[in-house]
Design an enzyme around this catalytic site. Structure first.
Site, mmCIF file in Angstrom:
data_model
loop_
_atom_site.group_PDB
_atom_site.id
_atom_site.type_symbol
_atom_site.label_atom_id
_atom_site.label_comp_id
_atom_site.label_asym_id
_atom_site.label_seq_id
_atom_site.Cartn_x
_atom_site.Cartn_y
_atom_site.Cartn_z
ATOM 1 N N ASN A 128 -108.666 52.609 -54.996
ATOM 2 C CA ASN A 128 -107.325 52.869 -55.539
ATOM 3 C C ASN A 128 -106.615 51.567 -55.847
ATOM 4 O O ASN A 128 -107.201 50.758 -56.576
ATOM 5 C CB ASN A 128 -106.534 53.922 -54.759
ATOM 6 N N ASP A 129 -105.437 51.340 -55.363
ATOM 7 C CA ASP A 129 -104.537 50.290 -55.885
ATOM 8 C C ASP A 129 -105.155 48.892 -56.041
ATOM 9 O O ASP A 129 -105.882 48.433 -55.149
ATOM 10 C CB ASP A 129 -103.363 50.083 -54.925
ATOM 11 N N PHE A 192 -103.936 48.758 -45.869
ATOM 12 C CA PHE A 192 -103.279 49.307 -47.059
ATOM 13 C C PHE A 192 -102.893 48.171 -48.009
ATOM 14 O O PHE A 192 -103.173 46.994 -47.771
ATOM 15 C CB PHE A 192 -102.044 50.118 -46.629
ATOM 16 N N ASP A 257 -96.712 48.111 -48.388
ATOM 17 C CA ASP A 257 -97.080 47.492 -49.663
ATOM 18 C C ASP A 257 -96.263 46.232 -49.959
ATOM 19 O O ASP A 257 -95.572 46.147 -50.982
ATOM 20 C CB ASP A 257 -96.968 48.513 -50.822
ATOM 21 N N TRP A 396 -103.787 62.346 -58.711
ATOM 22 C CA TRP A 396 -104.487 63.132 -57.687
ATOM 23 C C TRP A 396 -104.871 64.535 -58.159
ATOM 24 O O TRP A 396 -105.796 65.142 -57.631
ATOM 25 C CB TRP A 396 -103.620 63.217 -56.436
HETATM 26 C C1 FRU Z 1 -100.509 53.966 -53.309
HETATM 27 C C2 FRU Z 1 -100.792 53.928 -51.817
HETATM 28 C C3 FRU Z 1 -100.043 52.789 -51.136
HETATM 29 C C4 FRU Z 1 -100.872 52.523 -49.927
HETATM 30 C C5 FRU Z 1 -102.267 52.766 -50.424
HETATM 31 C C6 FRU Z 1 -103.192 53.368 -49.420
HETATM 32 O O1 FRU Z 1 -101.526 54.552 -54.037
HETATM 33 O O2 FRU Z 1 -100.475 55.168 -51.214
HETATM 34 O O3 FRU Z 1 -98.694 53.073 -50.865
HETATM 35 O O4 FRU Z 1 -100.710 51.228 -49.448
HETATM 36 O O5 FRU Z 1 -102.148 53.639 -51.537
HETATM 37 O O6 FRU Z 1 -104.487 53.450 -49.912
#
Ligand code: FRU
Length: 561
Positions: A128-129, A192, A257, A396
């Site tokens: 993901n991010d 995260f 974050d 999602w």
């Molecule tokens: C955004 C998020 C962040 C978090 C991460 C966890 O997509 O929910 O807020 O740090 O993904 O994987």
């Protein structure tokens, strides 16, 4: 199964293995020049990390029992060549135990129709991010949220790739792992999202959130901020410290974050965090003299009440930067659904001024950054006069409809600027010329067919007024980008309604990028952008455009480099 290859002194083998069936024989062993030097006699039912270093040159033979164990990820690398070659993956499928070179990787990428040619994706597992983006010694470092053990979100790691041009990537070792064995705890959490900052001495550090073992996805968890100092080879941190764990009043469990930067004028490090304050999605500001001891400054931004009223739980992945003297604040608001369209996973930008730690919004209204629905968790970084960013192409609600070795892709790298109305604009940093395999002109109403079958292309055109672009996919579906003089709409004929649209009196220059089902649209100098990840279509077989003549550029894959 066994596998032999030459190794050099100092070479490492990293793997994550779990036992599936008990046995008295070692599950995995390494022999060098015929002598057994390392074995995993037994392991847990949860993936565990193992690492081995060679202390001599020779031929290593790896022996593995796939009937009794599974390996989710395995690679080998040498500290002396990591910066030039990256890691070499070892395939660990029950019928395929092999050291992979670049050609094997290219073939591996090729076998998946939905694997993009230009967009970054992990070889296997879940991504993901984008995290910790920075530029160092002429190269771009992309870290990202990663779960190696399945193609679903799970205990979070940071994985890492490096590129000299934002398109050809070398994979690096997994950089951060969760603090706890979350699988064994039956919990979620881990390392995260977060960011990187490089000081004047060239020292890069990372700040990120650790979600401590959590037994509920939505409430009651604990999130703390950590700082990581990378080791010499950038393979893992040398130092990790918890630097912030106290929640300000009114802040519930969402506290994550961090994006950190140093403000010369104030001689202060600042950190922004996504949170919710008394129920409203918000961005918090902290400050520090030394980047380790942080104090709460104030709540820098609170999202208007309609976000909470429409499901908005908290801000995620905030960003805050200065472009030509104007400050831009970016928030993702998780949970929020746009009432008129049902779109979610949206990003918003607010321009304004920042001085002495306070943000004053401009008159410019809050801007929705994308009229699609697959552009989230954007992170930008500034290098010289360029601000570049990646976002995660996901939503999602829509899932890949076929079996796949991986899940998750990054957007094209995008460049940020402000237009004269001070709107935030994004334009793609296009692939280097060396990746172009064909360029041609697409004439009005003259259908074009994809004889060479390339996965990726861009179309650029400047319509005089209205236009309609039809991309026909490999299973007959039509993806259409239309401008009716008032609105720009991206839709899949017969599949979605016209919810993916933006008001647009004049289209200006339009660029559309297609890559194995990913569509990114940039109009009006990038002030209007729309992103969709279609899983229903991997290749375009024909293109028809009315209302403009376009330049079509085709690209070859870079992904496996
Ligand atoms: C955004 C998020 C962040 C978090 C991460 C966890 O997509 O929910 O807020 O740090 O993904 O994987």
């Amino acid at each position: 199964m066994s596998l032999s290859f030459e190794i050099k002194k100092g070479q490492r083998i990293d793997l994550w293995l779990k036992e599936t069936q008990a046995t008295t024989v070692p599950l995995f062993a390494i022999h060098v020049n015929g002598e057994m030097l390392f074995k995993i006699q037994q392991a847990s039912r949860y993936y565990q990390y193992f690492t081995w270093t060679a202390w001599q040159d020779g031929v290593a033979t790896l022996e593995w029992l796939p009937e009794h164990s599974e390996i989710s990820l395995c690679y080998t690398w040498h500290p002396d060549s990591l910066a030039t070659c990256g890691i070499a993956f070892i395939a660990t499928l029950p019928d395929d135990f092999r050291l992979l070179d670049n050609r094997d990787l290219a073939a591996w990428y090729q076998q998946e129709p939905l694997r993009p040619a230009l967009h970054f994706s992990p070889r296997t597992g879940w991504m993901n991010d984008p995290n910790g983006l920075h530029y160092k010694n002429g190269e771009w470092h992309l870290f990202y949220q990663y779960h190696p053990h399945s193609t679903q979100w799970g205990p979070m790691h940071w994985n890492h790739a490096v590129s000299h041009d934002l398109y050809h990537w070398r994979h690096y070792p997994v950089f951060l792992q969760p603090e706890h064995n979350l699988m064994a705890l039956g919990a979620t959490g881990g390392a995260f999202s977060g960011s990187a900052y490089t000081d004047k001495q060239g020292q890069t550090r990372f700040w990120y959130t650790e979600r401590l073992p959590a037994y509920d996805l939505y409430r009651g968890y604990r999130e703390v901020q950590k700082m990581a100092v990378p080791g010499e080879h950038y393979d893992k941190p040398e130092i990790v410290k918890t630097v912030l764990s106290e929640l300000p009043k009114g802040v519930d469990c969402d506290f994550r974050d961090p994006k950190v930067w140093y403000e010369e004028a104030d001689r202060t490090f600042y950190m922004i965090l996504g949170a919710s304050v008394n129920g409203d999605p918000a961005m918090l500001l902290f400050y520090s003299e030394d980047s380790e001891n942080w104090a709460f400054h104030h709540v820098l931004y609170v999202a208007p009440a309609y976000f909470r009223q429409n499901g908005g739980r908290c801000v995620e992945c905030p960003d805050f930067f200065c472009l030509d003297g104007v400050w831009v604040l970016i928030v993702g608001i998780v949970g929020y659904t746009e009432p008129a369209t049902g779109r979610h996973n949206l990003l918003f930008a607010q321009t304004g001024a920042f001085s002495n730690g306070y943000f004053t919004p401009s008159e410019q209204p809050l801007q929705t950054l994308d009229f699609g629905t697959d552009f989230y968790a954007l992170q930008t970084w500034g290098e010289a006069d360029r601000r570049i960013g990646f976002a995660w192409l996901y939503n999602w609600a829509t899932q890949k409809n076929v079996d796949s070795a991986y899940c998750g892709e990054m957007s094209l790298p995008r460049r940020f600027h402000l237009n004269v109305q001070q709107q935030l604009c994004m334009t793609p940093e296009l692939p280097p010329e060396s990746m172009v395999v064909g360029k041609e002109t697409l004439h009005v109403d003259k259908p074009w067919s994809n004889a060479d079958g390339y996965k990726a292309f861009t179309l650029t055109f400047t319509p005089a007024s209205t236009f309609c672009l039809t991309l026909t996919g490999d299973s007959g579906q039509n993806i259409m980008l239309e401008h009716d003089g008032r609105r720009l709409t991206l839709h899949e004929w017969g599949q979605d309604d016209r919810r993916y649209a933006a008001p647009l009196p004049e289209a200006g220059d339009v660029t559309l990028c297609f890559d194995a089902g990913i569509v990114e649209v940039f109009a009006q100098q990038g002030s209007v952008c729309g992103t969709r990840r279609y899983y229903s279509c991997s290749k375009i077989t024909a293109i028809n455009l009315t209302g403009a003549t376009a330049t079509l550029t085709q690209y070859q894959a870079s992904a496996a480099n």
